[in-house]
Each structure stands twice: as structure tokens, then as C-alpha cells.
Enzyme design. Structure first.
Site, PDB file in Angstrom:
ATOM      1  N   LYS A 135       0.845  -1.197   0.000  1.00  0.00           N
ATOM      2  CA  LYS A 135       0.000   0.000   0.000  1.00  0.00           C
ATOM      3  C   LYS A 135       0.881   1.247   0.000  1.00  0.00           C
ATOM      4  O   LYS A 135       2.092   1.172   0.241  1.00  0.00           O
ATOM      5  CB  LYS A 135      -0.923  -0.002   1.212  1.00  0.00           C
ATOM      6  CG  LYS A 135      -0.189  -0.005   2.555  1.00  0.00           C
ATOM      7  CD  LYS A 135      -1.151  -0.043   3.721  1.00  0.00           C
ATOM      8  CE  LYS A 135      -0.385  -0.005   5.051  1.00  0.00           C
ATOM      9  NZ  LYS A 135      -1.280   0.025   6.213  1.00  0.00           N
ATOM     10  N   ARG A 164      -9.697   0.567  15.386  1.00  0.00           N
ATOM     11  CA  ARG A 164      -9.657   1.355  14.160  1.00  0.00           C
ATOM     12  C   ARG A 164     -10.755   0.849  13.226  1.00  0.00           C
ATOM     13  O   ARG A 164     -11.730   1.532  12.974  1.00  0.00           O
ATOM     14  CB  ARG A 164      -8.260   1.250  13.523  1.00  0.00           C
ATOM     15  CG  ARG A 164      -8.046   2.138  12.326  1.00  0.00           C
ATOM     16  CD  ARG A 164      -6.590   2.124  11.872  1.00  0.00           C
ATOM     17  NE  ARG A 164      -6.117   0.787  11.531  1.00  0.00           N
ATOM     18  CZ  ARG A 164      -4.859   0.508  11.182  1.00  0.00           C
ATOM     19  NH1 ARG A 164      -3.944   1.478  11.172  1.00  0.00           N
ATOM     20  NH2 ARG A 164      -4.495  -0.718  10.872  1.00  0.00           N
ATOM     21  N   TYR A 170      15.545  31.830   3.213  1.00  0.00           N
ATOM     22  CA  TYR A 170      14.394  32.651   3.541  1.00  0.00           C
ATOM     23  C   TYR A 170      14.418  33.091   5.014  1.00  0.00           C
ATOM     24  O   TYR A 170      14.826  32.337   5.902  1.00  0.00           O
ATOM     25  CB  TYR A 170      13.098  31.875   3.305  1.00  0.00           C
ATOM     26  CG  TYR A 170      12.729  31.722   1.841  1.00  0.00           C
ATOM     27  CD1 TYR A 170      12.513  32.840   1.044  1.00  0.00           C
ATOM     28  CD2 TYR A 170      12.580  30.463   1.278  1.00  0.00           C
ATOM     29  CE1 TYR A 170      12.156  32.705  -0.290  1.00  0.00           C
ATOM     30  CE2 TYR A 170      12.223  30.308  -0.059  1.00  0.00           C
ATOM     31  CZ  TYR A 170      12.021  31.438  -0.837  1.00  0.00           C
ATOM     32  OH  TYR A 170      11.666  31.301  -2.157  1.00  0.00           O
ATOM     33  N   MET A 206      11.177  24.950  -1.072  1.00  0.00           N
ATOM     34  CA  MET A 206      10.297  23.993  -1.737  1.00  0.00           C
ATOM     35  C   MET A 206      11.083  22.993  -2.584  1.00  0.00           C
ATOM     36  O   MET A 206      10.801  21.802  -2.576  1.00  0.00           O
ATOM     37  CB  MET A 206       9.280  24.718  -2.621  1.00  0.00           C
ATOM     38  CG  MET A 206       8.302  23.775  -3.315  1.00  0.00           C
ATOM     39  SD  MET A 206       7.112  24.615  -4.366  1.00  0.00           S
ATOM     40  CE  MET A 206       6.099  25.450  -3.148  1.00  0.00           C
TER      41      MET A 206
END
Length: 808
Positions: free
Chosen positions: A479, A575, A703, A752
Site C-alpha cells: 500500500k 480502528r 528565507y 520547496m
């Protein structure tokens, strides 16, 4: 048994059934005797079997194969080794045997590249240097060969004793000694002594005298049993009989040494210490074998390139998968690559881009009929041949094959742009520069890559298989893009290794696997009614965890063939799953739905990764067994029961039941922390340095001016940011990356697409590789710095990051 038979030890590597003899070997984690029937049905008729494996039932089975020949022996592996040693003894040619901790394969490949114009060479394919790999490497020796080059690796005492007569080198190379496989020996000194057994009959031995551990054992032990051996002991520190000077240039280095009274100056295109050591070993071996023309050596060593010792699987243009194997091209390497090709997506056509084979030792009229048969056996739909020899033998290949005189001609033809939805194997000898083809075919050129080591993944799978034993099935979790590793590629490997089940979180993940040729049973852990049509169409098995989902499934599947279901019991995770008080109602519902087939009943341990929760885990086990028993009584047949995840397999092996679910452990993270050293890291996230700047104390970086230099220093910008999965929490010195073996802290905020690091203490320049996590920089340590878990880091590597899958 005749010499023209081809030895086979892995049923999945079958090439020529009528010419193969299968050595059924029993190992710690496998038994080759299980695959005799499969091979017989494929046409194999010659088998070597072990007496201890021939139970009455197995003898009865073998009796049903009337035209097969079975040779019974105490050990199939020992007989394979003995036959290979007998084959080696038939040839009085020079043979180079290479051992050591690192560099064996590189030295072998470079030496073969340098000597190829002067010799017909038989060498180990890839890094075949094990107890099985060495005899398989030596077996193909024939009268056409004038040189053998073989490597040998060992992991415990007495292994080299078996390999020595198989290789029986006339010239030895001992590359170096390091910590690899230290755990198998009492001391480093014992490991050196065991490796030296390879050279007990050698006429000469090349080694670096600067390694005192090697030098001492050679003079103490080897000289005692082989007093006539010539020691070619080189040194950059003035110690050896062959002093070597290294001058580093802006684009490589120059090696200077004296051989038989003659000075040599040989340029090499490397400056790192490991490559210079490997090149020196290869240079001395070439000189020892009589290649002494300085101009020839300069030309050949100047063309050396880094060796890719692995098969790499990459995403290509036009929805192609690309297998990159562009360094060399010999017959054994081609067979290995074609086997890897067959493991990939069965729904895509197989394309082979192949150059002339230059290192086989066989004349073309014998070689290319063999290649033609290989291509046919492995289901290659399209052959693209490059080189005059292939073109001259075009009549041996299907009419659909296309041939080009050179790599340049192929690039100009537009043929590569016509390939769609294929698995493309690019296999070329070094002179053809097939890396140009790979660059044309690649989809993503992002310099940040996540490399997935399929051999490490296989190792981890076998580790857990050994833990649970052959009677317990394994379901593997793929998964979340196989924990960030690439679901289709990982699933293909798991299918090849015959796991029992796969599990995904959502239906679309299962559909994707089906569309990529995965036929294994697949459990969908979080199905929804909107996806039931897809589950039914693609034969995906839903996890049923509530009465709502059960009723919806019964309605959706009524009157049509439906896959079985998996019932989830909630024993404390809270769950998903049926609570204990809901079991009577569930049993009644199952009684009313006889067509419903239940494949398994399962639950999930809450705290298997921590010993503090052992009492609760034990209580969960009891609740689960009680619930599974009640369901079995109602069903009238025993569904599979599974409770353990990766951590549970280690902490509670007594709870393994019928099946276990392997997740994060497959990817190299041992969540229970009880046997961490037994797993291999599967993923390596790496990027490159885009720019390096020298800044003064007090200047700021990034930054918001968060990064401030306390001293003059060098700052590098690397091509990875939080959009790639390098979390902002790792900024401002919280994270470290590895640059040329030196840990370098981040400085300033993570951007980023980029991050800045302090490389003041590291040898670093633009284009250098940077390791974010991998073998030498643990993902667990990185998770600790982020105050999270390895799962989050693995699944957080963005899909824009190129995945490269490789086998050594």
C-alpha cells in the site's frame, strides 16, 4: 553428465531446458527439490538430487518422470563445485582470481575492458562470487578462451577452501580488507587468512602493501605454503617493491610506477581513492599479463568509466519501463538481464536493444545462434540490434528485428520514439556508449532519485520467511506506493519470489497492480461500495470490517462470481473491525450467506513494536483465537488466520498462525528493534550539489535570514526540498546529509525545491552526490531528528522524485 550441459540452480533462471542440468540444493531458506516437477514440465530431464531430501513421498513423485535422469548425491552444491573444478583443470590458461572486501567486481570489469583486445576472456558475470556463483562463472570455460578472470567472496571460514580449486588462479589480486562479513570470523586476521587460501597455488599475487593486516598474513602464512609465489606488493607510501605515485589533476589523475626497470605514466579519469586503488590493481595485472606498451595502456586506461554493477529499472518516455544495463555485454550478463526482463510487467511487450557481444570467447557463428535462441526463449517481441556482427546474422532473428550499424544511426532513426507501453532492456558493450540511448528514453531527469535495492528487498523477505518457516504464508503490504518504493515494481519482484498474498489500502492501488501484470491474490484493506465494481472486475478481495460493508458486498456480488473476503476482528486496535460483542450477529449473517467465501480472518496487534505492551498483545492473541474459532465453526472450513505484522513476527513468533503480514520490515526497518542488524536498507534517497559558495562570518542563508554563519565557510545548495519529501523540520541544522563521507548540517530554512548545507568540512564541488538517507545514513536516525517514524519519511518521498530499481 557431459560438459556441454548448462548447470542450473534457480528454477526461475531456466533458459535452455533440453541442455540444462538442475542441481537441487537445499539451503537455510529454500529447497530446490520443490521445483523439480515444474522444471520437468518445462522440458528439463537432467537432475542432481540430495539423498537426505528424498523422502518416500518425493521418491514416489520422481518415479512419475520416466524419461528423467536423477543423479543422487550427498550434497548437490559440493557436486556442482567438484564438476566445475574438474572443468577448470582442463585448461592451462592464465586465470586471474580476485578477492578482498571491496572493489572485486570493478577490478574484474576494468581488467577485462583493458585486456579485451588481446585475450578471449571468460569472467564472472556481475558479482557472481559466492559458493554457487563461482562454479557457475567458471563452468562456461571452453577451448576458445585464452584468459579467465573470476572473483571470489566469502562470509565464513572454510568457504574459500571450496572455491580455490574451481578458480585455481595463476595470478591473484587481493583488493583490500574491511568490515564486510566481520561477524562470520573470529577476527579480521582470520578473515584475511581465509581469503588467502585462494592463492595457495598462484604464481603471482598483486596487493597493496600499505594494508598491514594483509601484508603480515601474506608473509607469515601464504609464503609458508607457497614459497615460490611472486609478490607484486605496491605502495603509495614507499613500502612495496612497486612504488606508485599518484598525481591528481583537475579532470582525473596520473599513475606513475616502474615495472621491470621501465617507467610508466598512465592517466586515469578518476580522483577518488577507491577508484585509484582499483585502477592500480588492474594496471599491474595487465603488465603482469604482458600488455606493456605504454601508449596502449594510456589509451585504454584513459577510457575507463565507473562500473555500473547493477541492473537498473527506470521510468521511460511513452509509458515505457527501461532496464539500464549499458556497461558491458557478455553472454552470461545477457542471460541475467533477460531473466530480469521477464520478471517485469507481463502486460507490456518486451523490447531488447542489444549491441554486438564483444567478450564471449565464442566465434560469431557459434555465438549468435545462441543469442537467437535466448531471444526466442524469453519472449522478446522486438529486437533492435546495433553493430556489424548482429547485422551480419540478421537471418537468425525474426523478420520484425531491426538492425543499425552504430548507436548514432539508431539515435537518428527515430526508432526509439516509436516504442510505447513496453519494457525496454538496453544492453550494450562499453564501446557502443548506450548511455546515450538511455538518456533519450528516460522520462524524469530530476537529479533527486530514490534508489530501490531489489537485492536488499529480497534479503529482507528471505529473513522473515526464515523466521516463520515454510508452512506459514506471507502477505506483503504494498500500500501507499509500496511505502514510497514503487508498488508495481516491488509487486513484480514479490510475485517472482512467490509470496502468497499482497495487500493494498484502496481499490485503485489494486487495479493499478492488475493493470501492470500482477496476478497474485490481493487484499484491499479499505474498500468502499463505490469501488465494488472494480473489485469484482479485477478479482480484488475486500477486507470486511463492518455490517454495512458486508451487506453492501453481498448485494453487489449477488448472482455473479465474486472473490473471497477477509474478515477483520477488532481485538483492541479500535480502528476497523468487528468487536467481540458483534461476533454472534456476524456468525448468524454468515450462516445466511452460504455463497460467501471467507479467505481469511485477521486482526492487528496494537503494540507489537514495544515490549511494554506484551501483556496486552498476549490478550489480543487469545481474543483473536477465540473469535477465529467461532467463525471457523460457523463456516465449516478453516479460513487463513493472521495476526502478526513485521514487529510481531520478531517479538511473537509463536503467534504466526497460518499467515503473517509483512510491511515495513520488507523495506529495511525493524520496528521491534530486536534484530535491527539482520535487515538491509532498501531505499537510498540521493541528490546532487547544484552550486557551492564561499561566504563570510555573519552572512545569512535562505528565507527569513534564518541561517547565519558563525565563521567563514562554504555553503552548498542541493536539489531537494520539502516538495520532494525533505521535511522543513530538517532545516536550520536539525538535519544532516552525507557528502563524500562527511556529515554536513543544513543551514537556513528548507525551500520547496532546494536546501542549503554547510560543506566547510567536506570535499565538495558542484555535481557531487549527496545522500539524504541510505545504508550509511540511517532513515531511523533521520526520523528521530524529525520526531517521527520511518513510515512517514518513506511514504513522504514525492512521486516526482525518480525511482530507480536495481539488482546487483
Amino acid at each position: 553428465m557431459t560438459d556441454d550441459l548448462i548447470p542450473l540452480t534457480d528454477s526461475r533462471q531456466l533458459l535452455f531446458p533440453g541442455r540444462s542440468v538442475f542441481f537441487a540444493i537445499r539451503g537455510e531458506r529454500h529447497d530446490g527439490h520443490r521445483f523439480i516437477g515444474e522444471l520437468y514440465r518445462k522440458g528439463v530431464r537432467q537432475f542432481v538430487v540430495e539423498s537426505a531430501a528424498l523422502t518416500p513421498e518425493r521418491r514416489q513423485e520422481l518415479a512419475t518422470y520416466p524419461d528423467a535422469h536423477f543423479e543422487e548425491t550427498e550434497s548437490s552444491l559440493k557436486l556442482l563445485q567438484q564438476r566445475a573444478a574438474a572443468k577448470r583443470s582442463q585448461f592451462a590458461i592464465p586465470v586471474v582470481g580476485i578477492t578482498g572486501s571491496n572493489g572485486k567486481t570493478i577490478v574484474k570489469e576494468w581488467l577485462a575492458q583493458v585486456l579485451e583486445p588481446d585475450f578471449r576472456i571468460q569472467k564472472s558475470p556481475k558479482s557472481y562470487n559466492s559458493q554457487i556463483g563461482v562454479p557457475l562463472s567458471v563452468w562456461p570455460l571452453n577451448e576458445a578462451h585464452t584468459l579467465g578472470i573470476f572473483e571470489a567472496g566469502i562470509s565464513r571460514p572454510f568457504e574459500m577452501q571450496a572455491l580455490q580449486p574451481i578458480i585455481d588462479p595463476t595470478i591473484g589480486i587481493f583488493t583490500n580488507i574491511g568490515p564486510a562479513h566481520d561477524e562470520g570470523f573470529r577476527s579480521r586476521k582470520q578473515k584475511v587468512a581465509e581469503k588467502l587460501r585462494l592463492f595457495t597455488g598462484a604464481k603471482a599475487l598483486i596487493y597493496r602493501k600499505d594494508y598491514s593486516e594483509i601484508d603480515e598474513e601474506i608473509n607469515l602464512l601464504l609464503k609458508a605454503v607457497n614459497p615460490g609465489i611472486r609478490l607484486v606488493d605496491w605502495s603509495t607510501e614507499g613500502k612495496g617493491s612497486v612504488p606508485v605515485q599518484v598525481e591528481k589533476k583537475s579532470s582525473g589523475s596520473v599513475l606513475r610506477l616502474t615495472w621491470d626497470g621501465r617507467a610508466y605514466t598512465v592517466p586515469v579519469p578518476f580522483s577518488n581513492e577507491a577508484s585509484l586503488e582499483n585502477a592500480t590493481h588492474a594496471l599491474l595485472a595487465a603488465l603482469l599479463l604482458g600488455v606493456t606498451d605504454e601508449a596502449v595502456l594510456q589509451r585504454r586506461f584513459g577510457r575507463l568509466r565507473p562500473v555500473s554493477m547493477r541492473l537498473e529499472l527506470k521510468e521511460g518516455i511513452h509509458r515505457n519501463l527501461l532496464i539500464d544495463d549499458t556497461y558491458n555485454n557478455d553472454l552470461a550478463g545477457l542471460a541475467i538481464a533477460l531473466n530480469f526482463l521477464t520478471q517485469q510487467d507481463a502486460t507490456r511487450q518486451k523490447v531488447l536493444v542489444l549491441s554486438d557481444l564483444l567478450e564471449t570467447g565464442l566465434p560469431p557463428d557459434e555465438l549468435y545462434p545462441i543469442i537467437s535462441q535466448l531471444v526466442a526463449e524469453k519472449g522478446v517481441a522486438q529486437l533492435v540490434g546495433v553493430g556489424p556482427q548482429l547485422a551480419a546474422h540478421r537471418d537468425l532473428f525474426p523478420a520484425t528485428a531491426q538492425f543499425f550499424a552504430s548507436t548514432e544511426e539508431l539515435l537518428q532513426s527515430g526508432k526509439l520514439d516509436s516504442l510505447y507501453d513496453s519494457v525496454v532492456l538496453v544492453k550494450g558493450a562499453r564501446p557502443f556508449a548506450f548511455e546515450r540511448l538511455v538518456n533519450r528514453l528516460l522520462q524524469k531527469m530530476h537529479q533527486t532519485v530514490l534508489e530501490i535495492n531489489l537485492d536488499a528487498l529480497t534479503h529482507n523477505l528471505n529473513f522473515y520467511r526464515n523466521k516463520v518457516g515454510p508452512q506459514t504464508r506471507i502477505m506483503v503490504m504494498v500500500k501507499a506506493f509500496a511505502y514510497g518504493s514503487g508498488s508495481a515494481e516491488v509487486a513484480s519482484l514479490l510475485q517472482y519470489h512467490r509470496v502468497d498474498y499482497l495487500a493494498v489500502a484502496y481499490a485503485d492501488e489494486g487495479v493499478f497492480l492488475r493493470q501492470n501484470g500482477i496476478t497474485l491474490p490481493i487484499m484491499v484493506m479499505n474498500p468502499s461500495p463505490e469501488t465494488f465494481a472494480s473489485l469484482l472486475e479485477y478479482d480484488l478481495e475486500p477486507e470486511i470490517y463492518s455490517f454495512r460493508i458486508l451487506d453492501e458486498w453481498i448485494d453487489a456480488s449477488r448472482g455473479r462470481p465474486a472473490p473471497p473476503i477477509h474478515l477483520k476482528l477488532d481485538t483492541g486496535m479500535h480502528r476497523l473491525g468487528f468487536l467481540p460483542e458483534e461476533l454472534p450477529q456476524l456468525c448468524e449473517k454468515l450462516k445466511q450467506s452460504p455463497p460467501l467465501r471467507v479467505a481469511s480472518v485477521f486482526s492487528h496487534l496494537v503494540g507489537a513494536d514495544e515490549a511494554a505492551h506484551n501483556p496486552f498483545s498476549q490478550q489480543q492473541y487469545e481474543w483473536f483465537r477465540e473469535g477465529a474459532t467461532r467463525l471457523t465453526d460457523v463456516l465449516g472450513y478453516p479460513p487463513l488466520r493472521h495476526l502478526l505484522n513485521s514487529a510481531g513476527i520478531i517479538r511473537f513468533p509463536e503467534y504466526k498462525l497460518d499467515m503473517v503480514r509483512l510491511g515495513i520490515g520488507l523495506y529495511g526497518v525493524e520496528a521491534s528493534r530486536m534484530e535491527v542488524g539482520q535487515l538491509l536498507p532498501v531505499g537510498t534517497l540521493k541528490t546532487v550539489i547544484s552550486q557551492v559558495k564561499t561566504l563570510r562570518a555573519g552572512e545569512t542563508v535562505g528565507y527569513s535570514r534564518r541561517g547565519q554563519l558563525a565563521r567563514d565557510g562554504r555553503i552548498a545548495t542541493i536539489a531537494i526540498g520539502y516538495a520532494d519529501g525533505f521535511d522543513r523540520r530538517l532545516g536550520n541544522g536539525n538535519g544532516q546529509v552525507l557528502v563524500n563521507g562527511v556529515l554536513c548540517p543544513t543551514i537556513g530554512n528548507v525551500c520547496m525545491d532546494m536546501t542549503m548545507i554547510d560543506v566547510t568540512e567536506a570535499p565538495a564541488q558542484e555535481g557531487d552526490e549527496v545522500i539524504i538517507f541510505g545504508r550509511d545514513l540511517s532513515i531511523t536516525d533521520l526520523a528521530t531528528r524529525m520526531h517521527t517514524i520511518p513510515y512517514e519519511i518513506l511514504t513522504g518521498v514525492n512521486e516526482r522524485v525518480k525511482r530507480v530499481f536495481f539488482r546487483e
